[in-house]
Scaffold this motif. Structure first.
Motif, short mmCIF file in Angstrom:
data_model
loop_
_atom_site.label_atom_id
_atom_site.label_comp_id
_atom_site.label_asym_id
_atom_site.label_seq_id
_atom_site.Cartn_x
_atom_site.Cartn_y
_atom_site.Cartn_z
N ALA A 146 14.42 -26.06 107.92
CA ALA A 146 13.75 -25.34 106.83
C ALA A 146 14.70 -24.40 106.10
N VAL A 147 15.95 -24.33 106.54
CA VAL A 147 16.93 -23.39 105.97
C VAL A 147 18.04 -24.19 105.28
N ARG A 148 18.54 -23.67 104.19
CA ARG A 148 19.73 -24.22 103.55
C ARG A 148 20.71 -23.08 103.30
N LEU A 149 21.97 -23.45 103.15
CA LEU A 149 23.02 -22.49 102.86
C LEU A 149 23.56 -22.81 101.48
N ALA A 150 23.13 -22.02 100.49
CA ALA A 150 23.57 -22.23 99.12
C ALA A 150 25.05 -21.88 99.00
N HIS A 151 25.84 -22.83 98.50
CA HIS A 151 27.30 -22.70 98.49
C HIS A 151 27.78 -22.61 97.05
N PHE A 152 28.49 -21.51 96.73
CA PHE A 152 28.98 -21.24 95.37
C PHE A 152 30.51 -21.11 95.38
N PRO A 153 31.25 -22.16 95.72
CA PRO A 153 32.71 -22.01 95.81
C PRO A 153 33.41 -21.94 94.47
N VAL A 154 32.81 -22.51 93.43
CA VAL A 154 33.42 -22.54 92.10
C VAL A 154 32.52 -21.73 91.17
N ARG A 155 33.01 -20.56 90.73
CA ARG A 155 32.16 -19.66 89.95
C ARG A 155 32.70 -19.40 88.54
N SER A 156 34.01 -19.50 88.38
CA SER A 156 34.63 -19.36 87.07
C SER A 156 36.05 -19.91 87.19
N ARG A 157 36.67 -20.16 86.03
CA ARG A 157 38.04 -20.68 86.07
C ARG A 157 38.99 -19.66 86.72
N ALA A 158 38.91 -18.40 86.32
CA ALA A 158 39.81 -17.39 86.87
C ALA A 158 39.62 -17.25 88.37
N GLN A 159 38.37 -17.18 88.81
CA GLN A 159 38.08 -17.04 90.25
C GLN A 159 38.61 -18.23 91.03
N PHE A 160 38.35 -19.44 90.53
CA PHE A 160 38.71 -20.63 91.29
C PHE A 160 40.22 -20.82 91.34
N GLU A 161 40.89 -20.65 90.20
CA GLU A 161 42.34 -20.82 90.20
C GLU A 161 43.00 -19.81 91.12
N ALA A 162 42.55 -18.55 91.10
CA ALA A 162 43.14 -17.54 91.99
C ALA A 162 42.90 -17.90 93.44
N LYS A 163 41.70 -18.37 93.76
CA LYS A 163 41.38 -18.73 95.14
C LYS A 163 42.27 -19.87 95.64
N VAL A 164 42.39 -20.91 94.86
CA VAL A 164 43.14 -22.08 95.29
C VAL A 164 44.63 -21.78 95.39
N VAL A 165 45.18 -21.16 94.36
CA VAL A 165 46.62 -20.90 94.34
C VAL A 165 47.00 -19.92 95.44
N LEU A 166 46.32 -18.80 95.51
CA LEU A 166 46.67 -17.81 96.52
C LEU A 166 46.41 -18.33 97.92
N GLY A 167 45.29 -19.01 98.13
CA GLY A 167 45.00 -19.55 99.45
C GLY A 167 46.05 -20.55 99.90
N THR A 168 46.49 -21.40 98.99
CA THR A 168 47.50 -22.39 99.35
C THR A 168 48.83 -21.73 99.69
N LEU A 169 49.27 -20.78 98.86
CA LEU A 169 50.55 -20.12 99.12
C LEU A 169 50.50 -19.30 100.40
N ARG A 170 49.38 -18.64 100.68
CA ARG A 170 49.26 -17.88 101.91
C ARG A 170 49.36 -18.79 103.13
N LYS A 171 48.73 -19.94 103.07
CA LYS A 171 48.79 -20.86 104.21
C LYS A 171 50.21 -21.37 104.41
N ARG A 172 50.89 -21.68 103.33
CA ARG A 172 52.26 -22.17 103.45
C ARG A 172 53.19 -21.10 104.00
N ALA A 173 52.90 -19.84 103.71
CA ALA A 173 53.77 -18.75 104.16
C ALA A 173 53.49 -18.33 105.58
N ALA A 174 52.37 -18.78 106.15
CA ALA A 174 52.00 -18.36 107.50
C ALA A 174 52.86 -19.09 108.52
N PRO A 175 53.49 -18.37 109.45
CA PRO A 175 54.31 -19.02 110.48
C PRO A 175 53.46 -19.97 111.32
#
Length: 316
Positions: A197-226
């Motif tokens: 009876a429950v759902r989890l509404a998922h809003f990962p893409v909210r605007s161009r600026a938000q999404f581009e920052a999320k993807v780019v920064l998230g990717t670079l952070r993961k690559r930089a992590a030892p």
């Protein structure tokens, strides 16, 4: 007679200024407390959260222990602390996920009915930004009103019970299931029961600026992590490469990305207008702390580089 088991919400949040106040105000009426592990935000997320705490809300902030985004490790440690301290259940969330319940008290009735030895499971519903959305609406939960009619792929998030205190249990990144170590060193998913009876509404893409920052920064952070697992965030790779190579993410592209967010390389998930349904999430609260203009990927990367440089100077 013992009272109802307290229900805690738990999330690790980073740069989520555009959605974080809505996330907090939406969930506090549904949970007994909300605990957020704050992971080095580069926008107004921290002052917004501090303002919410100052209101006296049942909101607790923890500082992330690691510079790398070790979500499963950090969240598991806090979840065990909460369960050992008396929480009956810990609902694992991300800042772009919003509980959809039949009524505000539903979890307090449904969670104690979970079968012994099983964790709870919540099914995603993917919300999709459309060109006709009201660009003047600051709250993305009010602005983005359409979701997929059918998901196409089953994806769940987990609700923890005190069984998670057993050493054999651990989380995978993303919190889509609990793993259980078996004898001989193998591992298998622990059993879960879906709250249908429950759902989890998922809003990962909210605007161009938000999404581009999320993807780019998230990717670079993961690559930089030892020692980072190269598979982590693999669903972002195509989007990162498109942004890097200058592909324009207009409104139609953002809608297409949201429709097949978890599996961007699978065109079978694409749907037209008939595959979407208007199903706005109730948002009867007012936002008091505006996030300001979204700066996009370049600003996020420059702020991240400055923070790394400052940390390096402090450790010298």
């Amino acid at each position: 007679m013992a009272g109802p088991s307290p229900i805690a919400g738990l999330a690790m949040v980073g740069s989520e200024a555009d959605v974080i106040e809505a996330f907090v105000r939406h969930h506090l009426p549904l949970l007994d407390r909300l605990v957020l592990v704050v992971h080095h935000p580069l926008d107004e997320t921290r002052p917004i959260l501090e303002s919410l705490v100052a209101e006296g809300l049942p909101l607790e902030l923890r500082e992330a222990r690691h510079a790398a985004f070790r979500q499963a490790e950090e969240v598991a440690a806090v979840a065990r602390e909460l369960l050992a301290g008396g929480a009956g259940f810990v609902v694992l969330l991300d800042a772009d996920e919003f509980l959809k319940l039949p009524d505000p008290g539903y979890l307090r009735r449904a969670l104690p009915a979970l079968p012994p030895g099983r964790f709870g499971a919540l099914r995603w519903q993917s919300y999709v930004p459309l060109p006709g959305d009201d660009a003047g609406e600051a709250n993305p939960v009010r602005r983005i009103r359409h979701r997929r009619r059918e998901e196409g792929v089953d994806c769940f998030k987990v609700i923890l019970t005190p069984d998670f205190l057993r050493e054999a249990h651990y989380l995978l990144e993303g919190h889509h299931c609990v793993m259980r170590r078996e004898e001989g060193g193998t591992a298998a998913p622990a059993p879960m029961t879906e709250l249908k009876a429950v759902r989890l509404a998922h809003f990962p893409v909210r605007s161009r600026a938000q999404f581009e920052a999320k993807v780019v920064l998230g990717t670079l952070r993961k690559r930089a992590a030892p020692g980072a697992d190269p598979a982590l965030g693999a669903h972002w790779r195509a989007n990162y490469e498109a942004i890097r190579d200058g592909a324009g993410l207009d409104a139609a592209a953002l809608a297409r990305i949201a429709v097949r967010y978890a599996f961007p390389g699978d065109p079978s998930l694409d749907v037209g207008a008939e595959g979407l349904v208007a199903d706005p999430l109730p948002a009867g609260y007012a936002l008091r702390y505006p996030a300001g203009a979204q700066r996009g990927a370049l600003s996020a990367v420059l702020r991240w580089l400055e923070a790394r440089a400052a940390a390096g100077e402090a450790g010298a």
